[in-house]
Design a protein around this motif. Structure first.
Motif, PDB file in Angstrom:
ATOM      1  N   GLY A  46      48.534   4.997  78.829  1.00 15.54           N
ATOM      2  CA  GLY A  46      48.516   4.371  77.589  1.00 15.54           C
ATOM      3  C   GLY A  46      48.450   2.929  77.670  1.00 15.54           C
ATOM      4  N   ASP A  47      47.919   2.174  78.828  1.00 15.13           N
ATOM      5  CA  ASP A  47      47.876   0.932  79.046  1.00 15.13           C
ATOM      6  C   ASP A  47      49.060   0.032  78.693  1.00 15.13           C
ATOM      7  N   ILE A  48      50.156   0.616  79.025  1.00 10.75           N
ATOM      8  CA  ILE A  48      51.530  -0.200  78.511  1.00 10.75           C
ATOM      9  C   ILE A  48      51.961  -0.644  79.746  1.00 10.75           C
ATOM     10  N   GLU A  49      52.627  -1.900  79.970  1.00 16.31           N
ATOM     11  CA  GLU A  49      53.364  -2.482  81.035  1.00 16.31           C
ATOM     12  C   GLU A  49      54.593  -2.854  80.423  1.00 16.31           C
ATOM     13  N   ILE A  50      55.708  -2.813  81.464  1.00 19.39           N
ATOM     14  CA  ILE A  50      57.026  -3.308  80.903  1.00 19.39           C
ATOM     15  C   ILE A  50      57.276  -4.181  81.980  1.00 19.39           C
ATOM     16  N   TYR A  51      57.923  -5.401  81.647  1.00 22.50           N
ATOM     17  CA  TYR A  51      57.959  -6.537  82.587  1.00 22.50           C
ATOM     18  C   TYR A  51      59.684  -7.280  82.244  1.00 22.50           C
ATOM     19  N   GLY A  52      60.347  -7.655  83.515  1.00 24.79           N
ATOM     20  CA  GLY A  52      61.569  -8.280  83.297  1.00 24.79           C
ATOM     21  C   GLY A  52      61.237  -9.755  83.407  1.00 24.79           C
ATOM     22  N   LEU A  53      62.256 -10.404  82.960  1.00 25.29           N
ATOM     23  CA  LEU A  53      62.158 -11.808  82.671  1.00 25.29           C
ATOM     24  C   LEU A  53      63.437 -12.433  83.072  1.00 25.29           C
ATOM     25  N   THR A  54      63.593 -13.223  84.011  1.00 27.27           N
ATOM     26  CA  THR A  54      64.660 -13.934  84.675  1.00 27.27           C
ATOM     27  C   THR A  54      64.383 -15.431  84.559  1.00 27.27           C
ATOM     28  N   PRO A  55      65.285 -16.064  84.065  1.00 26.57           N
ATOM     29  CA  PRO A  55      65.374 -17.682  83.935  1.00 26.57           C
ATOM     30  C   PRO A  55      65.276 -18.007  85.297  1.00 26.57           C
ATOM     31  N   ARG A  56      64.407 -19.274  85.649  1.00 22.30           N
ATOM     32  CA  ARG A  56      64.066 -19.649  87.051  1.00 22.30           C
ATOM     33  C   ARG A  56      65.089 -20.585  87.250  1.00 22.30           C
ATOM     34  N   GLU A  57      65.984 -21.413  86.361  1.00 26.17           N
ATOM     35  CA  GLU A  57      66.876 -22.109  86.675  1.00 26.17           C
ATOM     36  C   GLU A  57      68.259 -21.171  87.012  1.00 26.17           C
ATOM     37  N   GLY A  58      68.954 -21.136  88.086  1.00 27.31           N
ATOM     38  CA  GLY A  58      69.812 -20.213  88.330  1.00 27.31           C
ATOM     39  C   GLY A  58      69.732 -18.713  87.905  1.00 27.31           C
ATOM     40  N   GLY A  59      68.415 -18.316  88.004  1.00 24.68           N
ATOM     41  CA  GLY A  59      68.361 -17.033  87.306  1.00 24.68           C
ATOM     42  C   GLY A  59      68.747 -15.851  88.133  1.00 24.68           C
ATOM     43  N   GLY A  60      69.033 -16.153  89.599  1.00 24.91           N
ATOM     44  CA  GLY A  60      69.359 -15.201  90.571  1.00 24.91           C
ATOM     45  C   GLY A  60      70.622 -14.940  90.729  1.00 24.91           C
ATOM     46  N   GLU A  61      71.465 -15.489  89.748  1.00 30.38           N
ATOM     47  CA  GLU A  61      72.814 -15.670  90.193  1.00 30.38           C
ATOM     48  C   GLU A  61      73.307 -14.917  88.773  1.00 30.38           C
ATOM     49  N   GLY A  62      74.754 -14.467  89.352  1.00 28.27           N
ATOM     50  CA  GLY A  62      75.601 -13.864  88.101  1.00 28.27           C
ATOM     51  C   GLY A  62      75.124 -12.668  87.372  1.00 28.27           C
ATOM     52  N   GLU A  63      74.691 -11.653  88.031  1.00 28.57           N
ATOM     53  CA  GLU A  63      74.046 -10.341  87.602  1.00 28.57           C
ATOM     54  C   GLU A  63      74.833  -9.604  86.662  1.00 28.57           C
ATOM     55  N   GLN A  64      74.380  -9.574  85.445  1.00 30.58           N
ATOM     56  CA  GLN A  64      75.124  -8.971  84.231  1.00 30.58           C
ATOM     57  C   GLN A  64      74.753  -7.709  83.944  1.00 30.58           C
ATOM     58  N   LEU A  65      73.742  -6.935  84.360  1.00 33.38           N
ATOM     59  CA  LEU A  65      73.346  -5.714  84.186  1.00 33.38           C
ATOM     60  C   LEU A  65      73.343  -4.832  85.401  1.00 33.38           C
ATOM     61  N   THR A  66      74.163  -3.878  85.560  1.00 32.73           N
ATOM     62  CA  THR A  66      74.063  -2.846  86.919  1.00 32.73           C
ATOM     63  C   THR A  66      72.909  -1.675  86.176  1.00 32.73           C
ATOM     64  N   GLY A  67      72.190  -1.515  87.327  1.00 26.88           N
ATOM     65  CA  GLY A  67      71.256  -0.483  87.140  1.00 26.88           C
ATOM     66  C   GLY A  67      69.920  -0.712  87.967  1.00 26.88           C
ATOM     67  N   VAL A  68      69.007   0.101  87.812  1.00 25.17           N
ATOM     68  CA  VAL A  68      67.724  -0.343  88.826  1.00 25.17           C
ATOM     69  C   VAL A  68      66.644  -0.988  88.005  1.00 25.17           C
ATOM     70  N   TRP A  69      66.156  -1.874  88.467  1.00 26.86           N
ATOM     71  CA  TRP A  69      65.063  -2.558  87.763  1.00 26.86           C
ATOM     72  C   TRP A  69      63.798  -2.524  88.649  1.00 26.86           C
ATOM     73  N   GLY A  70      63.779  -1.542  89.733  1.00 23.20           N
ATOM     74  CA  GLY A  70      62.703  -1.685  90.600  1.00 23.20           C
ATOM     75  C   GLY A  70      61.152  -1.732  89.960  1.00 23.20           C
ATOM     76  N   GLY A  71      60.446  -2.198  90.890  1.00 21.09           N
ATOM     77  CA  GLY A  71      58.821  -2.323  90.416  1.00 21.09           C
ATOM     78  C   GLY A  71      58.125  -3.201  91.352  1.00 21.09           C
ATOM     79  N   PRO A  72      56.811  -3.452  91.103  1.00 24.24           N
ATOM     80  CA  PRO A  72      56.177  -4.535  91.952  1.00 24.24           C
ATOM     81  C   PRO A  72      56.543  -5.982  91.300  1.00 24.24           C
ATOM     82  N   GLU A  73      56.412  -6.868  92.142  1.00 24.86           N
ATOM     83  CA  GLU A  73      56.425  -8.176  91.629  1.00 24.86           C
ATOM     84  C   GLU A  73      55.290  -8.514  90.866  1.00 24.86           C
ATOM     85  N   GLY A  74      55.494  -9.507  89.632  1.00 27.95           N
ATOM     86  CA  GLY A  74      54.409  -9.872  88.739  1.00 27.95           C
ATOM     87  C   GLY A  74      53.999 -11.371  89.028  1.00 27.95           C
ATOM     88  N   ASP A  75      54.731 -11.953  89.933  1.00 32.21           N
ATOM     89  CA  ASP A  75      54.461 -13.288  89.886  1.00 32.21           C
ATOM     90  C   ASP A  75      54.267 -13.649  91.383  1.00 32.21           C
TER      91      ASP A  75
END
Length: 268
Positions: free
Chosen positions: A239-268
């Motif tokens: 279907g040529d459909i892609e799903i992306y996850g976005l995390t803010p760069r400033e402090g984006g790696g801290e304070g994870e609020q959602l539990t679950g798996v977001w696995g997948g290849p890196e897009g950047d």
């Protein structure tokens, strides 16, 4: 002498000719009715199509109000269904989480998130709000059916680049499906995402790659990365459909609020 053509006189041919024209008009009208039936919805500003979707064990009732006033917002697109399936399959813990859907259209993604327990706000331009409210009513009769923790979604107008300041950036998750296709909307959409998606919030965007679509690649590959970590989570080659996850760069790696798996290849 013969009477002039079109002359109407006592016993003349004019009345008979006029009667014949009326009969011809009536026959013509019958023929037009056969081709164009007098359906009041046919010439309405929009006409509804009601559909049912079964996604991850849940049934959603969605009205699509097709018409020029709604345009693309009046349909359920495959990218929206893909994002719903992703949410269900990843088993993200959305219980009590604040979720906002951008460019919600029919609202199917946000409604599905609400069925997973999220507190959802559906947003779109003002013309789409009646359709959103109708679909909320269809799926949440009485406001909050038994067994649905998040309750009925709220519906609000949000025009990108103009109304985002009315929304405090307090959402755990921002959702969007097939909203990245018009390059004219990229800048206001980016500004809206930057306002709404702040640590520890995140965003999930699904997009359909259309043939020769360089704009979508530019948005995800060039416009977003200075402000967000962009991760390609899933690609549907058929279907040529892609799903992306976005995390803010400033402090984006801290304070994870959602539990679950977001696995997948890196897009950047």
């Amino acid at each position: 002498m013969a009477a002039p053509t079109g002359h109407v006189g006592p016993g003349g041919g004019g009345e008979e000719e006029e009667e014949t024209e009326e009969e011809e008009d009536e026959e013509e009208e019958k023929g037009l009715r056969a081709v164009f039936p007098r359906d009041p919805e046919l010439f309405a500003e929009s006409f509804p199509a009601r559909r049912r979707f079964r996604l991850c064990g849940r049934v959603l009732r969605i009205a699509e109000l097709h018409g020029p006033g709604l345009g693309t917002a009046g349909s359920v697109w495959e990218a929206a269904l893909s994002l719903c399936r992703f949410l269900g399959e990843q088993r993200l813990d959305l219980g009590g989480r604040r979720v906002l859907e951008l460019g919600a259209g029919t609202g199917i993604v946000g409604i599905f998130a609400a069925m997973l327990g999220a507190e959802v706000t559906l947003t779109d331009r003002p013309a789409a709000l009646p359709q959103l409210r109708e679909n909320v009513r269809q799926n949440f009769p009485g406001g909050s059916p038994e067994g649905v923790a998040g309750g009925a979604p709220r519906v609000r107008a949000l025009r990108w680049g103009r109304d985002q300041r009315r929304f405090p950036p307090r959402f755990h998750l921002v959702l969007g499906s097939d909203i990245v296709y018009d390059p004219r909307a990229f800048a206001p959409l980016l500004g809206t995402l930057r306002h709404l998606v702040v640590p520890p919030g995140r965003a999930l965007l699904s997009a359909r790659r259309r043939g020769g679509d360089a704009g979508t690649s530019r948005f995800f590959g060039q416009m977003l990365p200075p402000f967000f970590r962009v991760q390609l989570l899933r690609r549907d080659p058929e279907g040529d459909i892609e799903i992306y996850g976005l995390t803010p760069r400033e402090g984006g790696g801290e304070g994870e609020q959602l539990t679950g798996v977001w696995g997948g290849p890196e897009g950047d």
